[in-house]
Design an enzyme around this catalytic site. Structure first.
Site, PDB file in Angstrom:
ATOM      1  N   HIS A 151       0.835  -1.712  -0.082  1.00 23.12           N
ATOM      2  CA  HIS A 151      -0.298  -0.108  -0.053  1.00 23.12           C
ATOM      3  C   HIS A 151       0.988   0.847   0.039  1.00 23.12           C
ATOM      4  CE1 HIS A 151      -2.837   3.243   1.997  1.00 23.12           C
ATOM      5  NE2 HIS A 151      -4.303   2.079   1.571  1.00 23.12           N
ATOM      6  N   ASP A 228       3.399  -4.165   8.452  1.00 24.77           N
ATOM      7  CA  ASP A 228       1.948  -3.638   7.357  1.00 24.77           C
ATOM      8  C   ASP A 228       0.997  -4.071   8.087  1.00 24.77           C
ATOM      9  OD1 ASP A 228      -0.978  -2.969   6.410  1.00 24.77           O
ATOM     10  OD2 ASP A 228       0.438  -1.666   5.448  1.00 24.77           O
ATOM     11  N   GLN A 231      -4.280  -4.879   7.463  1.00 26.62           N
ATOM     12  CA  GLN A 231      -5.509  -5.880   6.383  1.00 26.62           C
ATOM     13  C   GLN A 231      -4.748  -7.175   7.093  1.00 26.62           C
ATOM     14  OE1 GLN A 231      -7.470  -5.566   4.370  1.00 26.62           O
ATOM     15  NE2 GLN A 231      -7.597  -2.960   4.171  1.00 26.62           N
ATOM     16  N   LYS A 254     -10.419  -0.500  10.700  1.00 26.31           N
ATOM     17  CA  LYS A 254     -11.236  -1.233  10.296  1.00 26.31           C
ATOM     18  C   LYS A 254     -10.764  -2.877  10.735  1.00 26.31           C
ATOM     19  CE  LYS A 254      -7.866   0.127   6.248  1.00 26.31           C
ATOM     20  NZ  LYS A 254      -8.517   0.098   5.334  1.00 26.31           N
ATOM     21  N   CYS A 394      -4.853   2.540  -3.728  1.00 22.68           N
ATOM     22  CA  CYS A 394      -3.637   3.081  -3.208  1.00 22.68           C
ATOM     23  C   CYS A 394      -2.273   1.894  -3.250  1.00 22.68           C
ATOM     24  CB  CYS A 394      -3.714   3.284  -1.372  1.00 22.68           C
ATOM     25  SG  CYS A 394      -5.081   4.778  -1.461  1.00 22.68           S
TER      26      CYS A 394
END
Ligand code: PMP
Length: 440
Positions: A151, A228, A231, A254, A394
């Site tokens: 991302h 990251d 997700q 999220k 993104c």
């Protein structure tokens, strides 16, 4: 270019070969979706006269009544600034804020609450590491490895710090099924490598990175791993100690929490060595005319009045997920995404990006409908009350490799059901008919 995509025929052949899709569908329902849905007031509303079908969870998730109530309750009964007062409200507010930090730390397997830094979101967490750690540690000739599926928020901050310090960014290629290519990673790793920036799960392909192996390999050359988790933390049971990165960033919004609050987990020794990100109230030990010294962790990274209410509400969101059980959350996602992959394969002109096995991916399913622009398809879906995302999500470097400007992305979470997948597929069939007629 035919990378990272499977045609309809290939998918059918694969699923016939190993029976994978049918075996996934036979898993008994891990979550009581009807009961869960009753906790989410927004799911009662209509969009364009139709029942809302919310499939944009990779962008942000909806909030259960418990999280909304926690926000109202905080402002109704407890609101006061933290750490600075001796009065009752300030003590209660501080206790609730620090309890949330502890709660969040336990959720991802942190040893100590001081390893959790509150941030606005994943983007801020990754910028914090790039600026605080990067400026202090990178020099000309150093290399930062990032993957092709990052991302922008785990790429652009590194580009900026690379420009400032003279370090160089190199991108690790992906395999044909859209996971990080470990051979290419091995080829790029060297004693010059100082940082490996990697998404634990892709927000486009849904693929889950082998963070354990990636971390082990990075540590052998003395590099740090900045993961990251935007997700993955919401969907995949996460234990930073076994996964082995040095930093993990995630966003509360999220994972059923409010916007404006997220977390950065970091190894204690690294957080202790790093200079602060922002300067101001709350993060100092002593201030003199021309210099200052820093407060211990976690206050060193808590400059200014923090987002107290949202941090507390994120703790409540985590309680909600824990009550469901993260292994059930994951199993539900595999089931719904697996069903979606199977149903999408029944539309002849659909190209799905990423692997067809739902067990190796999250609930993010990106695809294109041949001859229909993703924004047009998204508009037809919206008319049917279905929220999906259309665009590059993104991830422009990844879309360049996929050789498309944009994709449609349906992303599923705990309140989504198989009949919502059916509605998506029906609406896509309508989009196809409408636009094929237009272009014929
Ligand atoms: N990384 C990934 C993989 C994401 O999916 C997102 C959100 N789309 C982000 C980072 C950025 O998250 P936020 O906007 O909450 O900072």
């Amino acid at each position: 270019m035919q990378l990272y995509r499977e045609t309809h025929a290939e998918r059918i052949a694969k699923s016939d070969q190993n029976g994978m899709i049918s075996s996934v569908l036979s898993v008994s329902a891990p979550l009581d979706v009807e009961r869960i849905r009753a906790d989410f007031p927004i799911l009662q509303r209509k969009v364009n006269g139709r029942r809302l079908i919310y499939l944009d969870n990779a962008a942000t998730t909806q909030k259960p009544r418990q999280v909304i109530d926690a926000l109202v309750d905080f402002y109704t009964t407890t609101n006061a600034n933290v750490h600075r007062g001796v009065h009752t409200l300030s003590v209660e507010s501080t206790d609730a804020y620090e309890a949330a930090r502890e709660r969040i730390g336990r959720f991802i397997g942190a040893d100590r609450p001081e390893e959790i830094v509150f941030v606005r979101n994943t983007t801020e967490a990754l910028n914090l590491v790039a600026v605080s750690w990067g400026r202090a540690n990178l020099q000309p000739g150093d290399e930062i490895l990032a993957t092709t599926l990052e991302h922008h928020s785990n790429l652009v901050p590194w580009q900026r710090v690379a420009q400032e310090t003279g370090a160089r960014i190199r991108l690790i290629r992906l395999t044909l099924d859209g996971t990080v290519d470990l051979d290419d990673y091995r080829r790029l790793l060297s004693p010059r490598t100082r940082v490996v920036a990697v998404a634990h799960a892709s927000n486009v392909l849904g693929t889950i990175s082998d963070l354990g192996t990636i971390s082990e390999m990075a540590h052998k050359v003395g590099a740090i791993v900045v993961a990251d988790g935007a997700q993955s933390v919401p969907n995949v049971p996460t234990d930073v100690r076994t996964l082995g990165p040095d930093f993990l960033a995630f966003s509360g919004h999220k994972m059923l929490g409010p916007t404006g609050i997220g977390g950065l987990w970091g190894r204690l020794e690294l957080l202790e060595e790093m200079p602060p990100f922002l300067g101001g109230g709350g993060m100092i030990r002593e201030v003199f005319e021309d210099r200052a010294t820093w407060a211990p962790l976690p206050e060193k990274f808590d400059a200014g009045t923090p987002n107290i209410a949202d941090a507390i509400a994120l703790g409540v969101a985590i309680d909600y997920l824990d009550d469901l059980g993260m292994s059930n959350v994951r199993a539900h996602e595999v089931e719904v995404a697996g069903y979606a992959l199977e149903r999408l394969a029944s539309i002849p002109d659909v190209t799905v990006y990423g692997p067809s096995d739902p067990r190796v991916r999250t609930g993010v399913v990106s695809f294109n409908l041949e001859g229909v622009h993703p924004h047009d398809a998204g508009t037809v879906l919206d008319e049917a009350g279905i929220a999906v995302r259309a665009g590059h999500h993104c991830c422009q470097p990844l879309h360049r490799v996929l050789d498309v400007a944009a994709t449609l992305r349906a992303s599923f979470y705990v309140y989504n059901s198989a009949d919502e997948v059916d509605a998506l597929v029906d609406a896509l069939a309508t989009a196809r008919r409408l636009y094929q007629r237009k272009t014929a």
